[in-house]
Design a protein around this motif. Structure first.
Motif, short mmCIF file in Angstrom:
data_model
loop_
_atom_site.label_atom_id
_atom_site.label_comp_id
_atom_site.label_asym_id
_atom_site.label_seq_id
_atom_site.Cartn_x
_atom_site.Cartn_y
_atom_site.Cartn_z
N TRP A 71 0.88 -1.18 0.00
CA TRP A 71 0.00 0.00 0.00
C TRP A 71 0.91 1.21 0.00
CZ3 TRP A 71 -5.38 -0.09 2.67
CH2 TRP A 71 -6.04 1.12 2.46
N ASP A 72 1.09 1.78 -1.20
CA ASP A 72 2.04 2.89 -1.36
C ASP A 72 1.31 4.23 -1.23
OD1 ASP A 72 3.74 0.78 -1.99
OD2 ASP A 72 3.45 1.02 -4.15
N ARG A 73 2.11 5.26 -1.28
CA ARG A 73 1.51 6.60 -1.19
C ARG A 73 0.70 6.89 -2.45
NH1 ARG A 73 5.02 11.76 0.36
NH2 ARG A 73 3.38 13.31 0.24
N GLY A 74 -0.52 7.36 -2.28
CA GLY A 74 -1.38 7.65 -3.43
C GLY A 74 -0.96 8.93 -4.14
N ILE A 75 -1.30 9.03 -5.41
CA ILE A 75 -1.00 10.23 -6.18
C ILE A 75 -2.33 10.90 -6.51
CG2 ILE A 75 0.09 11.11 -8.28
CD1 ILE A 75 1.77 8.52 -8.28
N PRO A 76 -2.61 12.06 -5.90
CA PRO A 76 -3.95 12.67 -6.06
C PRO A 76 -4.40 12.79 -7.52
CG PRO A 76 -2.69 13.83 -4.39
CD PRO A 76 -1.76 12.80 -4.98
N ASP A 77 -3.51 13.18 -8.44
CA ASP A 77 -3.94 13.35 -9.83
C ASP A 77 -4.35 12.03 -10.46
OD1 ASP A 77 -3.84 15.97 -9.96
OD2 ASP A 77 -1.90 16.12 -11.04
N GLU A 78 -3.58 11.00 -10.16
CA GLU A 78 -3.92 9.67 -10.71
C GLU A 78 -5.23 9.18 -10.11
OE1 GLU A 78 -0.62 7.00 -10.21
OE2 GLU A 78 0.34 7.71 -12.04
N GLU A 79 -5.40 9.41 -8.80
CA GLU A 79 -6.64 8.94 -8.16
C GLU A 79 -7.84 9.69 -8.74
OE1 GLU A 79 -6.65 7.35 -4.07
OE2 GLU A 79 -5.01 8.75 -3.74
N LYS A 80 -7.60 10.96 -9.10
CA LYS A 80 -8.68 11.75 -9.69
C LYS A 80 -9.08 11.19 -11.06
CE LYS A 80 -9.09 16.49 -10.56
NZ LYS A 80 -8.16 17.57 -10.76
N ASN A 81 -8.08 10.83 -11.83
CA ASN A 81 -8.37 10.33 -13.18
C ASN A 81 -8.80 8.88 -13.20
OD1 ASN A 81 -7.63 12.74 -14.27
ND2 ASN A 81 -5.48 12.15 -14.60
N TYR A 82 -8.17 8.07 -12.36
CA TYR A 82 -8.35 6.61 -12.49
C TYR A 82 -9.14 5.99 -11.34
CZ TYR A 82 -4.50 7.03 -15.90
OH TYR A 82 -3.71 7.36 -16.96
N GLY A 83 -9.40 6.74 -10.28
CA GLY A 83 -10.17 6.19 -9.16
C GLY A 83 -9.34 6.07 -7.90
N ARG A 84 -10.06 6.01 -6.77
CA ARG A 84 -9.40 5.96 -5.46
C ARG A 84 -8.48 4.75 -5.34
NH1 ARG A 84 -11.43 8.80 -1.07
NH2 ARG A 84 -9.57 8.00 -0.03
N LEU A 85 -7.34 4.97 -4.71
CA LEU A 85 -6.33 3.95 -4.43
C LEU A 85 -5.79 3.27 -5.69
CD1 LEU A 85 -7.56 2.23 -1.12
CD2 LEU A 85 -6.36 4.38 -1.44
N TRP A 86 -5.92 3.96 -6.84
CA TRP A 86 -5.31 3.44 -8.07
C TRP A 86 -3.79 3.43 -7.83
CZ3 TRP A 86 -1.86 4.31 -12.06
CH2 TRP A 86 -2.07 3.61 -13.26
N GLN A 87 -3.17 2.33 -8.10
CA GLN A 87 -1.75 2.20 -7.72
C GLN A 87 -0.99 1.41 -8.78
OE1 GLN A 87 -0.77 1.33 -3.45
NE2 GLN A 87 0.23 -0.49 -4.28
N GLN A 88 0.11 1.95 -9.22
CA GLN A 88 0.96 1.24 -10.18
C GLN A 88 1.74 0.14 -9.44
OE1 GLN A 88 2.03 -0.29 -12.85
NE2 GLN A 88 1.99 1.54 -14.15
N SER A 89 2.03 -0.92 -10.16
CA SER A 89 2.80 -2.05 -9.61
C SER A 89 4.17 -2.03 -10.28
CB SER A 89 2.10 -3.34 -10.01
OG SER A 89 1.84 -4.17 -8.94
N THR A 90 5.20 -2.11 -9.52
CA THR A 90 6.55 -2.03 -10.09
C THR A 90 7.30 -3.34 -9.85
OG1 THR A 90 7.49 -1.24 -8.04
CG2 THR A 90 6.64 0.45 -9.56
N MET A 91 8.58 -3.34 -10.25
CA MET A 91 9.41 -4.53 -9.98
C MET A 91 9.47 -4.77 -8.47
SD MET A 91 10.98 -6.91 -11.47
CE MET A 91 11.22 -8.26 -10.35
#
Ligand code: AHR
Length: 519
Positions: free
Chosen positions: A329-349
């Motif tokens: 559970w990483d830090r959320g990015i307000p702009d991404e959450e605004k565009n893609y929905g709450r707690l939208w989170q990219q998955s990395t290596m």
């Protein structure tokens, strides 16, 4: 001392990795800085229940609406309203169990609002996740339909916080009574004459928090009361899951179990254990990454301690321990959450390594666990799939999806012990399962700065050949994006087998599963 020097030399020499991968026969058995591990194929831990690879879909952000469910009239390719690309990817992965509708959402969900003609269903405000309005077009029938499409066992989380025993009892009857009752007839009239046969039922969610801010005593009283009315219908015996601790909160588990003594015990107790971090998913620094990855050692300890605690109450070991929500559970990015929905989170290596550490520990503790559900399936937290917003056509597989795919061979197999010297939180992580004439070995190198050269011997079996798939990127912030959907995906990796030993070179930040044939 000798070992230290040779290791340091090995780490400096990046060419050593490729040498290790195709190592000449003569090097086996030498103490040349390689990590020696032993798989005890003649011993047993327990079955890796497929449900240890379960998933969770909540009405949160764009997990359900716009993620899994786009609606039948959507221009996005769909199968009866389910996003087609998501269905295809999830079928390929295989989803043993799917938990729904929450999460926190579950304790504010009233199932009757999600049945019947969609246009007549009430619109409700999702009070937990952003206050947006949902039209209830995805309800019980749509959820069961999704489970059937992807082959998942349904797991329903009932409303204790703002619901009643009657409401939940009726949901069970609606789902499971084959025919004859008004609720069964209503289900048939709504398009499903056959009962849904839902076995897994959560009795509330996080009742210590968003599920009602209860004390363990209070919750135990609710559990006792609800469970009296939750019955078998049509031969579907229920498996009732009590809201368990946040992390390794032993006081909660004790209070709950004390409150259930001399009562029908819970069939399962659910622990939630997230791996938090204060950095944005693609902007991690080394310290934060290492701190987050180290949390998996704590989760393993929590599984061991919570199991021991439950066993103290239940000598027959009948109460299943469930890691009902887990993941990074990483830090959320307000702009991404605004565009893609709450707690939208990219998955990395890094997220994939985290998934590998989790799935490895579940294998190692297979005898102690009944089910584990990653949070969540699409778009939210450590998701398997990402879409570019509710209206987005794109659907990509995340690094976490590929981590789960790498571990798929373990499902339903017998976990066996792996002896490894390096057991620290950021040491080599290993687990193994035994299949028909073969061994599945998963290794995770959580270090960003070290190759790991692993020599594996097998007690009770002789390896004859092996193949392996690896997921690796030297950049821990690397991820799959809508522009580059295949940046991080598994590929085959060389494994050397000689004289009954297997040798594998693991680059930094990698996870691998080897299928080892036993001669
Ligand atoms: O998965 C997101 C939220 O995390 C869930 O709704 C809740 O159960 C937990 O706190």
């Amino acid at each position: 001392m000798k070992r230290l020097i040779t290791r340091r030399r090995f780490a400096k020499d990046s060419a050593a990795l490729s040498l290790a991968s195709v190592v000449p026969a003569g090097l086996f058995g030498q103490s040349d800085g390689a990590r020696q591990i032993e798989v005890r194929a003649d011993d047993k831990i327990g079955e890796v229940r497929p449900a240890l690879h379960g998933q969770f879909a909540e009405h949160l952000g764009s997990c359900v609406y716009g993620g899994l469910w786009v609606g039948k009239s959507s221009p996005i390719p769909n199968v009866n309203g389910y996003r087609k690309a998501a269905v295809d990817y999830l079928k390929e992965l295989g989803v043993p169990v799917l938990r729904w509708p929450g999460g926190c959402f579950a304790d504010d969900y009233h199932w009757r609002e999600g049945i019947g003609a969609p246009e007549k269903r009430p619109k409700r405000v999702n009070i937990h996740w952003g206050g947006y309005v949902e039209d209830n077009s995805f309800g019980t029938h749509e959820f069961i339909g999704l489970c059937r499409l992807i082959g998942a066992e349904p797991y329903l989380a009932g409303n204790v916080g703002s619901g009643s025993p009657r409401e939940m009892r009726d949901w069970v009857e609606y789902c499971n009574q084959p025919s004859g009752s008004t609720l069964a007839e209503e289900r048939a009239a709504n398009g499903s004459p056959e009962p849904f046969q839902v076995r897994l039922w959560g009795v509330g969610n996080e009742s210590w928090g968003c599920g009602g801010q209860m004390t363990p005593d209070e919750y135990a009283a609710y559990f006792r009361r609800f469970s009296v009315f939750l019955r078998e219908f049509g031969g579907t015996h229920l498996f009732l899951i009590a809201s368990g601790p946040n992390n390794n909160n032993v006081a909660w588990t004790r209070g709950l179990m004390d409150g259930l003594v001399r009562h029908r015990p819970a069939d399962g107790v659910s622990m939630h254990y997230y791996s938090w971090a204060r950095q944005e998913p693609t902007k991690f620094d080394v310290d934060h990454m290492n701190e987050q990855l180290s949390s998996f050692a704590k989760i393993e300890q929590a599984v061991i301690q919570q199991r021991a605690l439950l066993d103290g109450y239940d000598r027959g070991k009948n109460v299943g321990l469930i890691v009902d929500e887990w993941g990074v559970w990483d830090r959320g990015i307000p702009d991404e959450e605004k565009n893609y929905g709450r707690l939208w989170q990219q998955s990395t290596m890094r997220s994939a390594v985290a998934a590998g550490l989790g799935l490895n520990l579940f294998n190692r503790q297979a005898d102690k666990l009944y089910m584990c559900n990653i949070a969540q399936m699409v778009n939210v937290l450590q998701s398997m799939l990402l879409t570019d917003g509710p209206a987005g056509r794109n659907c990509i597989r995340t690094t976490s999806y590929y981590a789960f795919l790498l571990f798929k061979p373990h499902r339903g197999k017998m976990a066996v012990p792996v002896e490894a010297a390096d057991n620290g939180p950021l040491g080599l992580s290993a687990s193994a399962t035994l299949g028909e004439g073969e061994l599945n070995l998963s290794l995770v190198n959580p270090r960003h700065d070290q190759d790991m050269d692993v020599v594996c011997s097998v007690r009770g079996g002789k390896p004859s050949s092996a193949t392996a798939q690896i997921l690796h990127d030297a950049d821990w912030n690397a991820c799959n994006t809508f522009d580059q959907p295949d940046r991080v995906k598994p590929g085959s990796h060389p494994v050397a087998v000689d004289n009954g030993k297997v040798r594998i070179g693991l680059p930094p930040l990698s996870l691998l599963t080897a299928i080892i044939k036993l001669g």
